[in-house]
Write a protein that holds these residues in place. Structure first.
Motif, PDB file in Angstrom:
ATOM      1  N   ARG A 101      30.470  40.486  24.160  1.00 63.39           N
ATOM      2  CA  ARG A 101      29.626  40.377  22.968  1.00 63.39           C
ATOM      3  C   ARG A 101      28.494  41.380  22.899  1.00 63.39           C
ATOM      4  O   ARG A 101      27.861  41.524  21.851  1.00 63.39           O
ATOM      5  N   GLY A 102      28.229  42.059  24.008  1.00 59.72           N
ATOM      6  CA  GLY A 102      27.063  42.936  24.065  1.00 59.72           C
ATOM      7  C   GLY A 102      27.318  44.349  23.584  1.00 59.72           C
ATOM      8  O   GLY A 102      26.408  45.160  23.579  1.00 59.72           O
ATOM      9  N   GLY A 103      28.550  44.665  23.228  1.00 63.41           N
ATOM     10  CA  GLY A 103      28.823  45.969  22.645  1.00 63.41           C
ATOM     11  C   GLY A 103      28.870  47.133  23.617  1.00 63.41           C
ATOM     12  O   GLY A 103      28.077  48.058  23.525  1.00 63.41           O
ATOM     13  N   GLY A 104      29.782  47.087  24.553  1.00 64.27           N
ATOM     14  CA  GLY A 104      30.032  48.266  25.375  1.00 64.27           C
ATOM     15  C   GLY A 104      29.430  48.267  26.749  1.00 64.27           C
ATOM     16  O   GLY A 104      29.464  49.295  27.419  1.00 64.27           O
ATOM     17  N   GLY A 105      28.891  47.170  27.194  1.00 63.42           N
ATOM     18  CA  GLY A 105      28.354  47.116  28.551  1.00 63.42           C
ATOM     19  C   GLY A 105      29.468  47.153  29.586  1.00 63.42           C
ATOM     20  O   GLY A 105      30.607  46.775  29.321  1.00 63.42           O
ATOM     21  N   ILE A 106      29.122  47.600  30.771  1.00 66.12           N
ATOM     22  CA  ILE A 106      30.054  47.725  31.884  1.00 66.12           C
ATOM     23  C   ILE A 106      29.674  46.690  32.934  1.00 66.12           C
ATOM     24  O   ILE A 106      28.507  46.597  33.320  1.00 66.12           O
ATOM     25  N   ALA A 107      30.655  45.915  33.406  1.00 68.50           N
ATOM     26  CA  ALA A 107      30.377  44.881  34.397  1.00 68.50           C
ATOM     27  C   ALA A 107      31.402  44.933  35.528  1.00 68.50           C
ATOM     28  O   ALA A 107      32.570  45.230  35.305  1.00 68.50           O
ATOM     29  N   VAL A 108      30.934  44.646  36.732  1.00 65.45           N
ATOM     30  CA  VAL A 108      31.810  44.461  37.883  1.00 65.45           C
ATOM     31  C   VAL A 108      32.050  42.958  37.990  1.00 65.45           C
ATOM     32  O   VAL A 108      31.115  42.196  38.206  1.00 65.45           O
ATOM     33  N   LEU A 109      33.318  42.556  37.813  1.00 65.15           N
ATOM     34  CA  LEU A 109      33.662  41.135  37.774  1.00 65.15           C
ATOM     35  C   LEU A 109      34.796  40.828  38.738  1.00 65.15           C
ATOM     36  O   LEU A 109      35.642  41.693  38.994  1.00 65.15           O
ATOM     37  N   PRO A 110      34.856  39.584  39.238  1.00 67.76           N
ATOM     38  CA  PRO A 110      36.042  39.189  39.988  1.00 67.76           C
ATOM     39  C   PRO A 110      37.271  39.360  39.089  1.00 67.76           C
ATOM     40  O   PRO A 110      37.224  39.010  37.898  1.00 67.76           O
ATOM     41  N   ILE A 111      38.341  39.897  39.621  1.00 68.07           N
ATOM     42  CA  ILE A 111      39.522  40.190  38.805  1.00 68.07           C
ATOM     43  C   ILE A 111      40.053  38.957  38.070  1.00 68.07           C
ATOM     44  O   ILE A 111      40.346  39.056  36.878  1.00 68.07           O
ATOM     45  N   PRO A 112      40.162  37.786  38.716  1.00 68.62           N
ATOM     46  CA  PRO A 112      40.648  36.626  37.940  1.00 68.62           C
ATOM     47  C   PRO A 112      39.773  36.301  36.732  1.00 68.62           C
ATOM     48  O   PRO A 112      40.275  35.956  35.666  1.00 68.62           O
ATOM     49  N   LEU A 113      38.463  36.440  36.877  1.00 70.41           N
ATOM     50  CA  LEU A 113      37.555  36.176  35.753  1.00 70.41           C
ATOM     51  C   LEU A 113      37.693  37.254  34.691  1.00 70.41           C
ATOM     52  O   LEU A 113      37.884  36.953  33.509  1.00 70.41           O
ATOM     53  N   GLY A 114      37.602  38.507  35.070  1.00 69.55           N
ATOM     54  CA  GLY A 114      37.699  39.600  34.103  1.00 69.55           C
ATOM     55  C   GLY A 114      39.011  39.582  33.334  1.00 69.55           C
ATOM     56  O   GLY A 114      39.032  39.797  32.114  1.00 69.55           O
ATOM     57  N   ASN A 115      40.097  39.299  34.035  1.00 74.40           N
ATOM     58  CA  ASN A 115      41.409  39.262  33.378  1.00 74.40           C
ATOM     59  C   ASN A 115      41.574  38.067  32.440  1.00 74.40           C
ATOM     60  O   ASN A 115      42.494  38.049  31.624  1.00 74.40           O
ATOM     61  N   SER A 116      40.706  37.079  32.562  1.00 71.31           N
ATOM     62  CA  SER A 116      40.801  35.907  31.672  1.00 71.31           C
ATOM     63  C   SER A 116      40.187  36.185  30.295  1.00 71.31           C
ATOM     64  O   SER A 116      40.296  35.358  29.398  1.00 71.31           O
ATOM     65  N   PHE A 117      39.565  37.341  30.128  1.00 70.72           N
ATOM     66  CA  PHE A 117      39.001  37.752  28.849  1.00 70.72           C
ATOM     67  C   PHE A 117      39.884  38.836  28.252  1.00 70.72           C
ATOM     68  O   PHE A 117      39.805  39.996  28.667  1.00 70.72           O
ATOM     69  N   PRO A 118      40.734  38.490  27.269  1.00 70.44           N
ATOM     70  CA  PRO A 118      41.655  39.488  26.716  1.00 70.44           C
ATOM     71  C   PRO A 118      40.945  40.634  25.998  1.00 70.44           C
ATOM     72  O   PRO A 118      41.552  41.680  25.769  1.00 70.44           O
ATOM     73  N   GLN A 119      39.677  40.483  25.674  1.00 66.58           N
ATOM     74  CA  GLN A 119      38.925  41.539  24.994  1.00 66.58           C
ATOM     75  C   GLN A 119      38.480  42.640  25.961  1.00 66.58           C
ATOM     76  O   GLN A 119      37.998  43.678  25.543  1.00 66.58           O
ATOM     77  N   LEU A 120      38.622  42.391  27.262  1.00 68.45           N
ATOM     78  CA  LEU A 120      38.165  43.341  28.267  1.00 68.45           C
ATOM     79  C   LEU A 120      39.317  44.102  28.886  1.00 68.45           C
ATOM     80  O   LEU A 120      40.442  43.610  28.938  1.00 68.45           O
ATOM     81  N   GLU A 121      39.015  45.301  29.377  1.00 70.33           N
ATOM     82  CA  GLU A 121      39.997  46.072  30.120  1.00 70.33           C
ATOM     83  C   GLU A 121      39.338  46.674  31.355  1.00 70.33           C
ATOM     84  O   GLU A 121      38.122  46.859  31.398  1.00 70.33           O
ATOM     85  N   ILE A 122      40.168  46.967  32.336  1.00 65.67           N
ATOM     86  CA  ILE A 122      39.687  47.533  33.595  1.00 65.67           C
ATOM     87  C   ILE A 122      39.451  49.032  33.432  1.00 65.67           C
ATOM     88  O   ILE A 122      40.247  49.731  32.809  1.00 65.67           O
ATOM     89  N   VAL A 123      38.370  49.493  34.011  1.00 70.46           N
ATOM     90  CA  VAL A 123      38.013  50.912  34.036  1.00 70.46           C
ATOM     91  C   VAL A 123      38.341  51.442  35.434  1.00 70.46           C
ATOM     92  O   VAL A 123      37.926  50.854  36.434  1.00 70.46           O
ATOM     93  N   ASP A 124      39.060  52.539  35.491  1.00 69.74           N
ATOM     94  CA  ASP A 124      39.368  53.179  36.772  1.00 69.74           C
ATOM     95  C   ASP A 124      38.306  54.227  37.069  1.00 69.74           C
ATOM     96  O   ASP A 124      38.198  55.223  36.358  1.00 69.74           O
ATOM     97  N   LEU A 125      37.525  53.974  38.107  1.00 71.53           N
ATOM     98  CA  LEU A 125      36.485  54.925  38.509  1.00 71.53           C
ATOM     99  C   LEU A 125      36.849  55.615  39.824  1.00 71.53           C
ATOM    100  O   LEU A 125      35.977  56.069  40.558  1.00 71.53           O
ATOM    101  N   GLY A 126      38.140  55.668  40.118  1.00 72.07           N
ATOM    102  CA  GLY A 126      38.605  56.364  41.307  1.00 72.07           C
ATOM    103  C   GLY A 126      38.761  55.498  42.533  1.00 72.07           C
ATOM    104  O   GLY A 126      39.487  55.843  43.452  1.00 72.07           O
ATOM    105  N   GLU A 127      38.080  54.383  42.567  1.00 69.66           N
ATOM    106  CA  GLU A 127      38.226  53.427  43.666  1.00 69.66           C
ATOM    107  C   GLU A 127      37.841  52.046  43.152  1.00 69.66           C
ATOM    108  O   GLU A 127      37.076  51.908  42.210  1.00 69.66           O
ATOM    109  N   GLU A 128      38.411  51.042  43.784  1.00 66.14           N
ATOM    110  CA  GLU A 128      38.109  49.659  43.422  1.00 66.14           C
ATOM    111  C   GLU A 128      36.749  49.280  44.009  1.00 66.14           C
ATOM    112  O   GLU A 128      36.417  49.706  45.112  1.00 66.14           O
TER     113      GLU A 128
END
Length: 145
Positions: free
Chosen positions: A85-112
């Motif tokens: 809802r915040g319009g473009g913020g970047i967050a580090v989230l546990p994968i199960p939580l982040g994946n439960s939000f279909p509006q979000l996608e994973i960003v590849d920054l070269g390493e997990e």
């Protein structure tokens, strides 16, 4: 029974590693992805200042050194909500939580981002308590599926 992110060191507590939680960097789908080593004009959604020394916080700030912190919360679900809802913020989230939000996608920054272990502990006098053993087996079974 208690759960925490470090082993129990008390002599009367049985401590055992329960799981390793993996994390990923998330952003609202469709937003431009940041570039590792930059982060200029990007907003971080991160832990509150009491948790600034957590490895995920230091990792994201080192990975995106020019990004600025726009929102802080010690609640990962709130962080995910702000990412949506915040319009473009970047967050580090546990994968199960982040994946439960279909509006979000994973960003590849070269390493997990660094993963984190969770430990379960209980008083050693309870070792032979059948109810505790059944509960632990159930928790472990659920986490392995």
């Amino acid at each position: 029974m208690a759960f925490r992110i470090q082993p129990f060191e008390e002599s009367n507590v049985v401590s055992r590693k329960l799981l390793r939680m993996r994390y990923a960097v998330y952003i609202l789908k469709g937003e431009p992805h940041p570039t590792e080593g930059d982060g200029r004009r990007r907003m971080l959604i991160t832990m509150d200042t009491a948790h600034d020394d957590l490895i995920c916080c230091t990792w994201i700030q080192r990975t995106l050194p020019k990004a600025r912190v726009a929102f802080r919360s010690n609640n990962r679900d709130v962080q995910a909500q702000m990412c949506v809802r915040g319009g473009g913020g970047i967050a580090v989230l546990p994968i199960p939580l982040g994946n439960s939000f279909p509006q979000l996608e994973i960003v590849d920054l070269g390493e997990e981002p660094p993963s984190r272990d969770t430990w379960v502990g209980y008083n050693k006098d309870l070792r032979k308590l059948r109810r505790l053993r059944v509960l632990l087996d159930l928790v472990i079974e659920r986490l392995s599926n």
